[in-house]
Scaffold this motif. Structure first.
Motif, PDB file in Angstrom:
ATOM      1  N   ALA A   1     103.269 -22.613 -92.085  1.00 40.12           N
ATOM      2  CA  ALA A   1     102.635 -21.301 -92.245  1.00 40.12           C
ATOM      3  C   ALA A   1     102.225 -20.739 -90.881  1.00 40.12           C
ATOM      4  O   ALA A   1     102.433 -19.557 -90.590  1.00 40.12           O
TER       5      ALA A   1
ATOM      6  N   SER B   1     100.729 -16.437 -94.476  1.00 42.89           N
ATOM      7  CA  SER B   1      99.527 -16.917 -95.146  1.00 42.89           C
ATOM      8  C   SER B   1      99.830 -18.285 -95.766  1.00 42.89           C
ATOM      9  O   SER B   1     100.990 -18.638 -95.968  1.00 42.89           O
ATOM     10  N   GLN B   2      98.753 -19.045 -96.083  1.00 41.71           N
ATOM     11  CA  GLN B   2      98.940 -20.370 -96.677  1.00 41.71           C
ATOM     12  C   GLN B   2      98.011 -20.565 -97.868  1.00 41.71           C
ATOM     13  O   GLN B   2      96.829 -20.231 -97.813  1.00 41.71           O
TER      14      GLN B   2
ATOM     15  N   THR C   1      97.021 -23.727 -99.768  1.00 40.08           N
ATOM     16  CA  THR C   1      97.176 -25.186 -99.872  1.00 40.08           C
ATOM     17  C   THR C   1      96.465 -25.720-101.110  1.00 40.08           C
ATOM     18  O   THR C   1      95.513 -25.131-101.604  1.00 40.08           O
TER      19      THR C   1
ATOM     20  N   GLU D   1      93.697 -18.908 -92.007  1.00 42.43           N
ATOM     21  CA  GLU D   1      94.465 -18.023 -91.130  1.00 42.43           C
ATOM     22  C   GLU D   1      93.602 -17.460 -89.994  1.00 42.43           C
ATOM     23  O   GLU D   1      93.935 -17.639 -88.817  1.00 42.43           O
TER      24      GLU D   1
ATOM     25  N   ARG E   1      97.052 -26.317 -89.147  1.00 44.73           N
ATOM     26  CA  ARG E   1      97.415 -24.948 -88.760  1.00 44.73           C
ATOM     27  C   ARG E   1      97.043 -24.693 -87.302  1.00 44.73           C
ATOM     28  O   ARG E   1      97.809 -24.108 -86.540  1.00 44.73           O
TER      29      ARG E   1
END
Lengths: 251, 327
Positions: free
Chosen positions: A132, A138-139, A141, B73, B105
């Motif tokens: 991502a 976007s993710q 999870t 994010e 991330r």
């Protein structure tokens, strides 16, 4: 829209694992191999998106040695339309896997990538999040519910978090990783297993995808955890309470 | 130095994941420590920041406030920017769902491989992490460039003591980072927290867990009563969760929570590998099961073969006689 789903071949969850005597890893010879259970959930979700008319095509991707093709065949028998096999005998770690997925995403242009939240071999829980980030997507999870909006602009994902559930709305395209309660994967029926044999599997290599798979993490050695020695069987509740109070000192 | 990322759970105190994060940095990783406290507006983030700022070795605390819940994010983008300015050798956070969602991330933005679920720091680049549901322990060395981005297990570091003697300054996010908080990739919609008066599963001193043999959601209440008598939390095996007897956040096991309380009581749990991985580091394990052959007895300190429906009321009564009142 197209959905890309990752399927990893791992030692079957019910098989007993053996650490190699030289400590170099876990012995994979003569052990039953299966699709990672979280990947099965991802395939089920992808196929159900297709059945609901939300996805047009489901592409199953696996990376690894020749035998990974069996895992792709299982996904095809569950309802995926075609497969991509990234063929390599090298050890793959999540960062390399995510980089190769990124390359495939650029070629296949899916709106959703569905992956298991973790593989039950390395237990990393990383690939979806890394992918991502690499795509700047976007993710969602640890998903326990996935609802794609009718306009296919957004997807609402309910996530299993430590103290309950959390809901996020993600702009599509998105990477979604699956948790246990998302669905119950179907069994492949014999007719579907036969049909799956005719479905196409493309083969590529990490070099084709332009990805250097050299690990950034070296495994120095693997060992078995210290065995916990069994204790005693007590005869009565009285004896149990007495031991807990006077021997273990926890009461 | 080491950048610690701490989730503000709301109470203003360090939760199990936050404590493990700070312990790991204080005892095992390079100094100084810089901490980022992710906090929800109006949820005690300032108090938590003060607690963190008082810890030995901490040089600076930055509070990253967010409306609603945490989103990976924007938070990973903010951390990426802070890493660029501070240039830490390590970034560490807890192996909670918050940390697992965030750390990989962030690592990807830095183009380095994350090391998740660390249970031991051998040296600054070498770590032990369980694989195969804890059936093997892997010692790994980070050989990439860039910082080591890692998550640490609360059960492995949480029991060590934190040293306090610090007086670090507390800052809010700078303008540049504030702007990154406004990422529009995702939106937080809401949450459904499991309401409980009991201690959190991963921080409880006593855990009473039930398996499929409990047969119903109704029967799980017997475990709640026992847990309340002992001031403990209630857990469950995956089989019980799958059978719909209790929510997934009660699941103890490799794919659920990993716990290591002083006393773990497994009731009607056969002891599948995946469950053992979540509780085998408990100090004292008690197993109560009808089946004398159940694998759980192989690792239990004290086993009692019997029908849980007769054992539990008796156990509860005996505990009451010892002064553990029923609630």
């Amino acid at each position: 829209m197209r959905v890309l789903v990752g399927v990893k071949r791992v030692i079957d969850y019910a098989a007993k694992i053996r650490v190699k005597p030289d400590g170099s890893g876990v012995d994979k010879a003569n052990v039953k191999m299966s699709m990672n259970p979280f990947c099965e959930i991802a395939v089920e979700e992808a196929v159900s998106l297709k059945e609901k008319g939300l996805a047009k095509e489901v592409v199953a991707v696996s990376m690894g040695p020749q035998a990974s093709q069996d895992t792709i065949r299982t996904a095809l028998a569950m309802g995926a339309d075609r497969g991509i096999h990234v063929v390599t005998d090298k050890e793959l770690q999540p960062l390399a896997v995510a980089n190769m997925f990124k390359s495939l995403v650029e070629k296949e242009d899916p709106k959703i990538v569905l992956l298991g939240k973790q593989a039950i071999d390395d237990d990393c829980n990383q690939t979806g999040q890394i992918l991502a980030a690499k795509l700047n997507w976007s993710q969602g999870t640890f998903a326990s519910s996935v609802v794609v909006g009718d306009d296919q602009e957004k997807v609402v994902v309910t996530r299993e978090v430590d103290d309950g559930l959390e809901t996020v709305s993600l702009k599509l395209p998105a990477v979604i990783t699956t948790d246990l309660r998302l669905n119950e994967p179907r069994y492949a029926t014999l007719p579907n297993i036969m049909k799956a044999k005719k479905k196409k599997i493309d083969k590529v290599t990490p070099e084709d995808l332009g990805v250097d798979v050299t690990p950034q993490i070296e495994v120095l050695h693997v060992k078995e955890p210290e065995a916990r020695s069994g204790g005693v069987v007590v005869e009565s509740v009285d004896e149990l309470v007495d031991k807990l109070k006077n021997e273990a000192g926890v009461l | 130095g080491t950048l610690c990322v701490v989730e503000g759970s709301g109470a203003g105190e360090l939760d199990a994941a936050a404590k493990a994060t700070m312990v790991c940095a204080q005892k095992h990783l390079p100094k100084p420590i810089w901490a980022v406290v992710a906090s929800r507006s109006g949820a005690g983030g300032e108090d938590l920041a003060k607690s963190v700022a008082g810890l030995e070795g901490v040089e600076k605390v930055v509070v990253a406030e967010t409306e609603g819940g945490f989103l990976a994010e924007p938070l990973s983008a903010v951390l990426h920017s802070l890493v660029g300015k501070q240039d830490p050798s390590h970034v560490v956070t807890g192996s909670s769902t918050f940390g697992k969602n965030l750390a990989p991330r962030l690592a990807a933005l830095l183009d380095c491989a994350p090391v998740t679920d660390v249970t031991e720091v051998v040296d600054e680049k070498t770590f032990v992490r369980p694989i195969y549901a804890g059936n093997a322990l892997s010692t790994v060395k980070f050989v990439g460039s860039g910082p080591v981005v890692m998550t640490v297990r609360a059960t492995a570091f949480g029991s060590e003591k934190l040293e306090s003697s610090g007086e670090a300054e507390i800052e809010q996010l700078g303008e540049e980072e504030k702007a990154l908080m406004g990422s529009n990739l995702s939106e937080w919609v809401g949450e459904e927290k499991t309401e409980s008066e009991r201690p959190l599963l991963d921080a409880a001193r006593v855990v009473i867990s039930g398996g499929r043999a409990l047969k119903s959601e109704e029967n799980f209440k017997m475990l709640e009563e026992l847990a309340d008598q002992l001031g403990g939390a209630v857990g469950a095996s995956r089989a019980a969760v799958d059978a719909g007897m209790c929510p997934n956040d009660m699941q103890v096991g490799q794919t659920g929570k990993v716990v290591a309380p002083e006393l773990y009581v497994a009731i009607g749990i056969s002891g599948a590998v995946q469950h053992l991985a979540g509780m085998k580091d408990s100090k004292t394990i008690v197993a109560i099961n009808k089946d004398a052959e159940a694998p759980i007895f192989k690792i239990a300190d004290y086993g009692l073969v019997g029908d849980l429906f007769t054992v539990l009321p008796e156990l509860s009564a005996k505990l009451e006689a010892l002064g553990y009142e029923k609630k």
